[in-house]
Design a protein around this motif. Structure first.
Motif, short mmCIF file in Angstrom:
data_model
loop_
_atom_site.label_atom_id
_atom_site.label_comp_id
_atom_site.label_asym_id
_atom_site.label_seq_id
_atom_site.Cartn_x
_atom_site.Cartn_y
_atom_site.Cartn_z
N THR A 15 8.80 31.98 -26.15
CA THR A 15 8.59 33.06 -25.20
C THR A 15 7.11 33.26 -24.95
N ARG A 16 6.31 33.28 -26.01
CA ARG A 16 4.87 33.49 -25.87
C ARG A 16 4.25 32.38 -25.04
N ARG A 17 4.66 31.15 -25.29
CA ARG A 17 4.11 30.01 -24.55
C ARG A 17 4.42 30.13 -23.06
N GLU A 18 5.64 30.52 -22.73
CA GLU A 18 6.02 30.68 -21.33
C GLU A 18 5.19 31.77 -20.66
N LEU A 19 5.05 32.90 -21.33
CA LEU A 19 4.32 34.02 -20.75
C LEU A 19 2.84 33.71 -20.61
N ASP A 20 2.27 33.03 -21.61
CA ASP A 20 0.87 32.63 -21.51
C ASP A 20 0.67 31.68 -20.33
N ALA B 18 8.97 43.08 -21.02
CA ALA B 18 10.03 43.11 -20.02
C ALA B 18 10.57 41.71 -19.75
N TYR B 19 9.67 40.75 -19.58
CA TYR B 19 10.10 39.37 -19.35
C TYR B 19 10.82 38.80 -20.57
N ALA B 20 10.34 39.13 -21.75
CA ALA B 20 11.00 38.63 -22.97
C ALA B 20 12.43 39.17 -23.06
N HIS B 21 12.62 40.41 -22.65
CA HIS B 21 13.96 41.00 -22.64
C HIS B 21 14.87 40.22 -21.69
N VAL C 89 6.82 25.26 -17.60
CA VAL C 89 6.80 26.43 -18.48
C VAL C 89 6.38 27.68 -17.72
N ALA C 90 5.40 27.57 -16.84
CA ALA C 90 4.86 28.74 -16.17
C ALA C 90 5.85 29.40 -15.21
N HIS C 91 6.87 28.66 -14.82
CA HIS C 91 7.82 29.19 -13.83
C HIS C 91 9.08 29.77 -14.48
N ARG C 92 9.25 29.56 -15.76
CA ARG C 92 10.48 30.02 -16.40
C ARG C 92 10.63 31.55 -16.45
N PRO C 93 9.56 32.31 -16.72
CA PRO C 93 9.74 33.77 -16.78
C PRO C 93 10.33 34.36 -15.49
N PRO D 198 0.09 26.75 -10.80
CA PRO D 198 0.65 27.95 -11.41
C PRO D 198 1.33 28.80 -10.36
N PRO D 199 2.11 29.79 -10.78
CA PRO D 199 2.70 30.71 -9.81
C PRO D 199 1.62 31.32 -8.94
N PRO D 200 1.90 31.60 -7.69
CA PRO D 200 0.89 32.16 -6.80
C PRO D 200 0.35 33.46 -7.34
N ALA D 201 -0.94 33.67 -7.11
CA ALA D 201 -1.62 34.93 -7.43
C ALA D 201 -1.76 35.17 -8.92
N LEU D 202 -1.50 34.15 -9.75
CA LEU D 202 -1.65 34.31 -11.19
C LEU D 202 -2.72 33.36 -11.71
N VAL D 203 -3.37 33.75 -12.78
CA VAL D 203 -4.36 32.90 -13.43
C VAL D 203 -3.66 32.07 -14.48
N ARG D 204 -3.88 30.78 -14.43
CA ARG D 204 -3.22 29.90 -15.39
C ARG D 204 -3.98 29.90 -16.71
N LEU D 205 -3.22 29.97 -17.81
CA LEU D 205 -3.84 30.02 -19.13
C LEU D 205 -3.57 28.76 -19.93
N GLY D 206 -3.46 27.65 -19.26
CA GLY D 206 -3.20 26.40 -19.99
C GLY D 206 -2.24 25.55 -19.23
N HIS D 207 -2.14 24.30 -19.61
CA HIS D 207 -1.27 23.34 -18.92
C HIS D 207 0.08 23.28 -19.60
N PRO D 208 1.17 23.27 -18.81
CA PRO D 208 2.49 23.18 -19.43
C PRO D 208 2.72 21.80 -20.03
N THR D 209 3.39 21.78 -21.13
CA THR D 209 3.79 20.51 -21.72
C THR D 209 5.25 20.29 -21.48
#
Length: 333
Positions: free
Chosen positions: A2-7, A19-22, A43-47, A315-326
Protein backbone atom coordinates in the motif's frame (compact mmCIF):
# COMPACT_ATOMS: atom_id res chain seq x y z
CA UNK A 1 2.56 -2.67 -0.93
CA UNK A 2 0.00 0.00 0.00
CA UNK A 3 2.77 2.44 0.93
CA UNK A 4 4.61 1.76 -2.32
CA UNK A 5 1.49 2.43 -4.38
CA UNK A 6 0.69 5.66 -2.55
CA UNK A 7 4.27 6.90 -2.76
CA UNK A 8 4.38 6.18 -6.48
CA UNK A 9 1.12 8.09 -6.97
CA UNK A 10 2.47 11.09 -5.09
CA UNK A 11 -0.22 10.85 -2.40
CA UNK A 12 1.46 12.23 0.71
CA UNK A 13 -1.23 13.76 2.94
CA UNK A 14 -1.87 11.33 5.82
CA UNK A 15 -5.68 11.43 5.82
CA UNK A 16 -5.78 10.98 2.05
CA UNK A 17 -3.35 8.07 2.23
CA UNK A 18 -5.58 6.48 4.86
CA UNK A 19 -8.64 6.96 2.65
CA UNK A 20 -6.98 5.26 -0.32
CA UNK A 21 -5.69 2.44 1.89
CA UNK A 22 -9.26 1.84 3.08
CA UNK A 23 -10.46 1.56 -0.53
CA UNK A 24 -7.65 -0.86 -1.32
CA UNK A 25 -8.77 -3.12 1.53
CA UNK A 26 -12.32 -3.11 0.17
CA UNK A 27 -11.02 -4.13 -3.25
CA UNK A 28 -8.80 -6.87 -1.83
CA UNK A 29 -11.52 -8.40 0.36
CA UNK A 30 -14.55 -8.15 -1.95
CA UNK A 31 -13.34 -8.03 -5.55
CA UNK A 32 -10.79 -10.82 -5.74
CA UNK A 33 -10.85 -11.23 -9.53
CA UNK A 34 -10.72 -7.49 -10.12
CA UNK A 35 -8.06 -6.97 -7.45
CA UNK A 36 -5.84 -9.62 -9.02
CA UNK A 37 -6.02 -7.85 -12.38
CA UNK A 38 -5.39 -4.47 -10.75
CA UNK A 39 -2.03 -5.72 -9.45
CA UNK A 40 -0.85 -5.71 -13.08
CA UNK A 41 -1.32 -1.95 -13.47
CA UNK A 42 1.56 0.50 -13.09
CA UNK A 43 1.96 1.06 -9.35
CA UNK A 44 1.15 4.77 -9.49
CA UNK A 45 -2.24 4.15 -11.07
CA UNK A 46 -3.53 1.49 -8.69
CA UNK A 47 -4.83 3.80 -5.92
CA UNK A 48 -7.25 5.46 -8.34
CA UNK A 49 -8.69 2.08 -9.33
CA UNK A 50 -9.06 1.15 -5.66
CA UNK A 51 -10.95 4.41 -5.05
CA UNK A 52 -13.35 3.80 -7.93
CA UNK A 53 -13.98 0.22 -6.85
CA UNK A 54 -14.23 1.12 -3.16
CA UNK A 55 -16.99 3.61 -3.77
CA UNK A 56 -18.94 1.20 -5.98
CA UNK A 57 -18.54 -1.53 -3.35
CA UNK A 58 -19.78 0.75 -0.57
CA UNK A 59 -22.92 1.72 -2.47
CA UNK A 60 -23.59 -1.89 -3.43
CA UNK A 61 -23.22 -2.98 0.19
CA UNK A 62 -25.85 -0.45 1.22
CA UNK A 63 -28.26 -1.94 -1.29
CA UNK A 64 -27.55 -5.59 -0.48
CA UNK A 65 -25.77 -5.94 2.87
CA UNK A 66 -26.67 -2.97 5.06
CA UNK A 67 -27.55 -5.31 7.87
CA UNK A 68 -29.92 -8.13 8.53
CA UNK A 69 -33.46 -6.89 8.80
CA UNK A 70 -32.75 -3.42 7.38
CA UNK A 71 -35.87 -2.10 5.70
CA UNK A 72 -36.06 -0.68 2.20
CA UNK A 73 -36.65 2.74 3.72
CA UNK A 74 -33.48 2.44 5.82
CA UNK A 75 -31.45 1.39 2.79
CA UNK A 76 -32.91 4.25 0.76
CA UNK A 77 -31.98 6.76 3.45
CA UNK A 78 -28.45 5.37 3.72
CA UNK A 79 -28.07 5.56 -0.07
CA UNK A 80 -29.45 9.12 -0.11
CA UNK A 81 -26.98 10.10 2.60
CA UNK A 82 -24.14 8.65 0.55
CA UNK A 83 -25.41 10.56 -2.48
CA UNK A 84 -25.37 13.85 -0.58
CA UNK A 85 -21.86 13.20 0.68
CA UNK A 86 -20.76 12.29 -2.83
CA UNK A 87 -22.18 15.50 -4.32
CA UNK A 88 -20.55 17.61 -1.62
CA UNK A 89 -17.25 15.79 -1.93
CA UNK A 90 -17.10 16.13 -5.71
CA UNK A 91 -17.91 19.84 -5.50
CA UNK A 92 -15.41 20.67 -2.77
CA UNK A 93 -12.80 17.99 -3.37
CA UNK A 94 -12.93 17.01 0.30
CA UNK A 95 -14.97 14.74 2.54
CA UNK A 96 -14.72 13.31 6.05
CA UNK A 97 -15.85 9.97 4.63
CA UNK A 98 -12.69 8.10 3.52
CA UNK A 99 -14.21 6.45 0.46
CA UNK A 100 -15.75 9.69 -0.79
CA UNK A 101 -12.49 11.55 -0.11
CA UNK A 102 -10.48 9.09 -2.19
CA UNK A 103 -13.08 9.13 -4.96
CA UNK A 104 -13.24 12.94 -5.08
CA UNK A 105 -9.46 13.13 -5.26
CA UNK A 106 -9.33 10.55 -8.06
CA UNK A 107 -12.09 12.32 -10.00
CA UNK A 108 -10.21 15.61 -9.78
CA UNK A 109 -6.81 14.16 -10.70
CA UNK A 110 -8.10 12.28 -13.73
CA UNK A 111 -10.87 14.73 -14.70
CA UNK A 112 -13.58 12.06 -14.58
CA UNK A 113 -17.04 13.22 -15.61
CA UNK A 114 -19.18 13.60 -12.47
CA UNK A 115 -22.25 12.47 -14.42
CA UNK A 116 -20.90 8.93 -14.36
CA UNK A 117 -21.21 8.90 -10.58
CA UNK A 118 -24.72 10.36 -10.70
CA UNK A 119 -25.79 7.69 -13.17
CA UNK A 120 -24.30 5.02 -10.93
CA UNK A 121 -26.25 6.26 -7.92
CA UNK A 122 -29.46 6.23 -9.97
CA UNK A 123 -29.00 2.56 -10.78
CA UNK A 124 -28.24 1.78 -7.14
CA UNK A 125 -31.53 3.45 -6.19
CA UNK A 126 -33.33 1.37 -8.82
CA UNK A 127 -32.16 -1.76 -7.01
CA UNK A 128 -34.32 -0.78 -4.06
CA UNK A 129 -37.51 -0.79 -6.11
CA UNK A 130 -37.01 -2.74 -9.34
CA UNK A 131 -36.91 -6.54 -9.03
CA UNK A 132 -36.90 -7.69 -12.67
CA UNK A 133 -36.44 -6.44 -16.23
CA UNK A 134 -38.96 -7.27 -18.97
CA UNK A 135 -36.47 -6.99 -21.85
CA UNK A 136 -32.76 -6.88 -22.47
CA UNK A 137 -33.09 -3.21 -23.43
CA UNK A 138 -34.62 -2.53 -20.04
CA UNK A 139 -31.71 -4.30 -18.38
CA UNK A 140 -29.24 -2.31 -20.48
CA UNK A 141 -30.81 0.88 -19.17
CA UNK A 142 -30.05 -0.23 -15.63
CA UNK A 143 -26.56 -1.46 -16.53
CA UNK A 144 -25.60 1.87 -18.07
CA UNK A 145 -25.39 3.25 -14.55
CA UNK A 146 -24.37 0.11 -12.70
CA UNK A 147 -21.69 -1.19 -15.09
CA UNK A 148 -21.04 0.77 -18.29
CA UNK A 149 -20.09 3.93 -16.39
CA UNK A 150 -17.54 1.93 -14.39
CA UNK A 151 -15.70 1.18 -17.61
CA UNK A 152 -15.97 4.84 -18.62
CA UNK A 153 -14.61 5.98 -15.25
CA UNK A 154 -11.62 3.70 -15.72
CA UNK A 155 -10.58 5.00 -19.14
CA UNK A 156 -8.81 8.19 -17.94
CA UNK A 157 -6.89 6.11 -15.38
CA UNK A 158 -5.85 3.46 -17.88
CA UNK A 159 -5.02 5.86 -20.70
CA UNK A 160 -5.62 5.31 -24.41
CA UNK A 161 -3.61 5.43 -27.63
CA UNK A 162 -6.67 6.64 -29.54
CA UNK A 163 -9.07 9.47 -28.76
CA UNK A 164 -10.95 8.56 -25.60
CA UNK A 165 -14.30 8.83 -27.39
CA UNK A 166 -13.23 6.04 -29.76
CA UNK A 167 -12.40 3.68 -26.90
CA UNK A 168 -15.41 4.61 -24.75
CA UNK A 169 -18.02 2.27 -26.32
CA UNK A 170 -15.72 -0.72 -25.84
CA UNK A 171 -15.00 0.25 -22.24
CA UNK A 172 -18.73 0.52 -21.58
CA UNK A 173 -19.32 -2.89 -23.20
CA UNK A 174 -16.64 -4.46 -21.04
CA UNK A 175 -18.26 -3.11 -17.89
CA UNK A 176 -21.57 -4.57 -19.05
CA UNK A 177 -19.97 -7.93 -19.91
CA UNK A 178 -18.43 -8.20 -16.46
CA UNK A 179 -21.73 -7.42 -14.75
CA UNK A 180 -23.72 -9.81 -16.93
CA UNK A 181 -21.21 -12.51 -16.02
CA UNK A 182 -21.87 -11.82 -12.35
CA UNK A 183 -25.62 -11.90 -12.95
CA UNK A 184 -25.36 -15.36 -14.50
CA UNK A 185 -23.03 -16.70 -11.82
CA UNK A 186 -25.12 -15.23 -8.97
CA UNK A 187 -28.60 -15.89 -10.35
CA UNK A 188 -29.55 -18.01 -7.34
CA UNK A 189 -28.25 -15.56 -4.75
CA UNK A 190 -29.96 -12.65 -6.48
CA UNK A 191 -33.21 -14.60 -6.53
CA UNK A 192 -32.91 -15.02 -2.76
CA UNK A 193 -32.81 -11.22 -2.54
CA UNK A 194 -35.96 -11.02 -4.63
CA UNK A 195 -34.27 -9.92 -7.85
CA UNK A 196 -34.01 -11.45 -11.31
CA UNK A 197 -31.40 -9.76 -13.48
CA UNK A 198 -31.90 -12.03 -16.48
CA UNK A 199 -34.29 -10.49 -19.04
CA UNK A 200 -37.81 -11.85 -18.72
CA UNK A 201 -38.25 -12.12 -22.49
CA UNK A 202 -35.09 -14.25 -22.80
CA UNK A 203 -36.31 -16.52 -20.01
CA UNK A 204 -39.81 -16.74 -21.49
CA UNK A 205 -38.40 -17.83 -24.85
CA UNK A 206 -37.31 -21.01 -23.06
CA UNK A 207 -40.46 -21.44 -21.00
CA UNK A 208 -38.97 -19.98 -17.80
CA UNK A 209 -40.51 -17.44 -15.43
CA UNK A 210 -39.82 -16.27 -11.89
CA UNK A 211 -42.06 -18.95 -10.42
CA UNK A 212 -40.11 -21.74 -12.11
CA UNK A 213 -36.82 -20.23 -10.94
CA UNK A 214 -38.11 -20.02 -7.37
CA UNK A 215 -39.38 -23.59 -7.45
CA UNK A 216 -36.07 -24.89 -8.78
CA UNK A 217 -34.07 -22.87 -6.27
CA UNK A 218 -36.22 -23.97 -3.32
CA UNK A 219 -36.36 -27.66 -4.19
CA UNK A 220 -32.89 -28.08 -5.70
CA UNK A 221 -34.51 -29.77 -8.70
CA UNK A 222 -32.99 -29.18 -12.13
CA UNK A 223 -35.22 -28.25 -15.05
CA UNK A 224 -34.02 -28.43 -18.68
CA UNK A 225 -35.87 -25.21 -19.50
CA UNK A 226 -33.80 -23.32 -16.94
CA UNK A 227 -30.61 -24.91 -18.24
CA UNK A 228 -31.40 -23.77 -21.79
CA UNK A 229 -32.24 -20.25 -20.61
CA UNK A 230 -28.92 -19.98 -18.81
CA UNK A 231 -27.10 -21.31 -21.87
CA UNK A 232 -28.79 -18.62 -23.97
CA UNK A 233 -27.76 -16.00 -21.44
CA UNK A 234 -24.14 -17.15 -21.63
CA UNK A 235 -24.30 -16.93 -25.43
CA UNK A 236 -25.60 -13.36 -25.19
CA UNK A 237 -22.82 -12.42 -22.76
CA UNK A 238 -20.09 -13.81 -25.01
CA UNK A 239 -21.38 -11.52 -27.74
CA UNK A 240 -20.87 -8.52 -25.45
CA UNK A 241 -17.31 -9.68 -24.73
CA UNK A 242 -16.64 -9.85 -28.47
CA UNK A 243 -17.78 -6.23 -28.88
CA UNK A 244 -15.63 -5.13 -25.96
CA UNK A 245 -12.44 -6.93 -26.99
CA UNK A 246 -11.12 -4.42 -29.59
CA UNK A 247 -10.97 -1.80 -26.85
CA UNK A 248 -8.05 -3.55 -25.13
CA UNK A 249 -5.71 -2.63 -27.99
CA UNK A 250 -6.86 1.00 -27.67
CA UNK A 251 -5.43 1.26 -24.15
CA UNK A 252 -1.89 2.32 -23.35
CA UNK A 253 0.44 -0.70 -23.62
CA UNK A 254 1.19 -0.83 -19.89
CA UNK A 255 -2.54 -0.95 -19.05
CA UNK A 256 -3.45 -3.68 -21.50
CA UNK A 257 -2.20 -6.65 -19.41
CA UNK A 258 -4.46 -5.63 -16.50
CA UNK A 259 -7.61 -5.38 -18.58
CA UNK A 260 -6.76 -8.43 -20.67
CA UNK A 261 -6.32 -10.41 -17.45
CA UNK A 262 -9.69 -9.22 -16.14
CA UNK A 263 -11.20 -10.06 -19.54
CA UNK A 264 -9.83 -13.61 -19.41
CA UNK A 265 -10.67 -14.21 -15.74
CA UNK A 266 -14.27 -13.06 -16.09
CA UNK A 267 -14.60 -15.11 -19.25
CA UNK A 268 -13.36 -18.07 -17.24
CA UNK A 269 -16.36 -17.60 -14.95
CA UNK A 270 -18.60 -18.27 -17.95
CA UNK A 271 -16.55 -21.38 -18.68
CA UNK A 272 -16.94 -22.51 -15.06
CA UNK A 273 -20.72 -22.06 -15.25
CA UNK A 274 -20.79 -24.16 -18.43
CA UNK A 275 -18.49 -26.83 -16.97
CA UNK A 276 -20.84 -27.00 -13.98
CA UNK A 277 -23.76 -27.83 -16.28
CA UNK A 278 -25.37 -24.39 -15.92
CA UNK A 279 -26.33 -25.16 -12.34
CA UNK A 280 -25.80 -21.52 -11.27
CA UNK A 281 -29.30 -21.37 -9.85
CA UNK A 282 -28.23 -23.86 -7.18
CA UNK A 283 -24.61 -22.99 -6.44
CA UNK A 284 -21.96 -20.49 -7.49
CA UNK A 285 -19.44 -21.66 -10.08
CA UNK A 286 -15.81 -21.07 -9.14
CA UNK A 287 -12.79 -20.63 -11.39
CA UNK A 288 -10.12 -23.16 -10.31
CA UNK A 289 -7.16 -21.64 -8.48
CA UNK A 290 -4.78 -23.20 -10.98
CA UNK A 291 -6.56 -21.40 -13.80
CA UNK A 292 -6.43 -18.09 -11.96
CA UNK A 293 -2.72 -18.54 -11.30
CA UNK A 294 -1.98 -19.34 -14.95
CA UNK A 295 -3.82 -16.23 -16.12
CA UNK A 296 -1.98 -14.10 -13.56
CA UNK A 297 1.40 -15.41 -14.70
CA UNK A 298 0.52 -14.69 -18.31
CA UNK A 299 -0.45 -11.17 -17.27
CA UNK A 300 2.91 -10.70 -15.55
CA UNK A 301 4.72 -11.81 -18.69
CA UNK A 302 2.74 -9.30 -20.73
CA UNK A 303 3.55 -6.54 -18.23
CA UNK A 304 7.25 -7.31 -18.53
CA UNK A 305 7.06 -7.26 -22.33
CA UNK A 306 5.19 -3.94 -22.32
CA UNK A 307 7.76 -2.39 -19.99
CA UNK A 308 10.60 -3.52 -22.27
CA UNK A 309 8.98 -1.98 -25.34
CA UNK A 310 8.07 1.37 -23.81
CA UNK A 311 9.44 3.87 -21.37
CA UNK A 312 7.95 3.94 -17.88
CA UNK A 313 4.40 5.33 -17.99
CA UNK A 314 3.92 8.95 -16.93
CA UNK A 315 2.61 9.61 -13.43
CA UNK A 316 -1.04 10.46 -12.90
CA UNK A 317 -1.78 13.98 -14.15
CA UNK A 318 -1.17 16.86 -11.76
CA UNK A 319 0.79 14.67 -9.33
CA UNK A 320 4.48 14.65 -8.46
CA UNK A 321 6.09 11.30 -9.00
CA UNK A 322 8.08 9.92 -6.08
CA UNK A 323 9.92 7.12 -7.84
CA UNK A 324 9.69 4.71 -10.73
CA UNK A 325 7.24 1.80 -10.60
CA UNK A 326 8.71 -1.65 -10.68
CA UNK A 327 7.11 -4.78 -12.03
CA UNK A 328 4.06 -5.71 -9.95
CA UNK A 329 3.73 -9.04 -8.21
CA UNK A 330 0.78 -11.32 -8.71
CA UNK A 331 -1.61 -11.63 -5.81
CA UNK A 332 -1.44 -15.06 -4.21
CA UNK A 333 -4.12 -17.32 -5.59
Amino acid sequence: MTRRELDAAGITEPALRSAYAHCRRLNASHGKTYFLATRLLPVAHRPAVHALYGFARWADDIVDDLGSGASTAQRAEALATLGRRLDAGLRSGHSREPVVQALAHTAAVYDIDHQYFADFMTSMSDDLAVTDYPTYDDLLGYMHGSAAVIGLQMLPVLGTVVPRAEAAPHAADLGVAFQLTNFLRDVGEDLDRGRVYLPADLLAAHGVDRELLQWSRATGARDPRVTEALKATAHLIRGVYRRAYPGIAMLTPVSRPCIRTAFVLYGAILDAVADDGYAALHHRAVVPRRRRAAVALDGLARVAAARLKAADPPPPPALVRLGHPTAPHAEAV
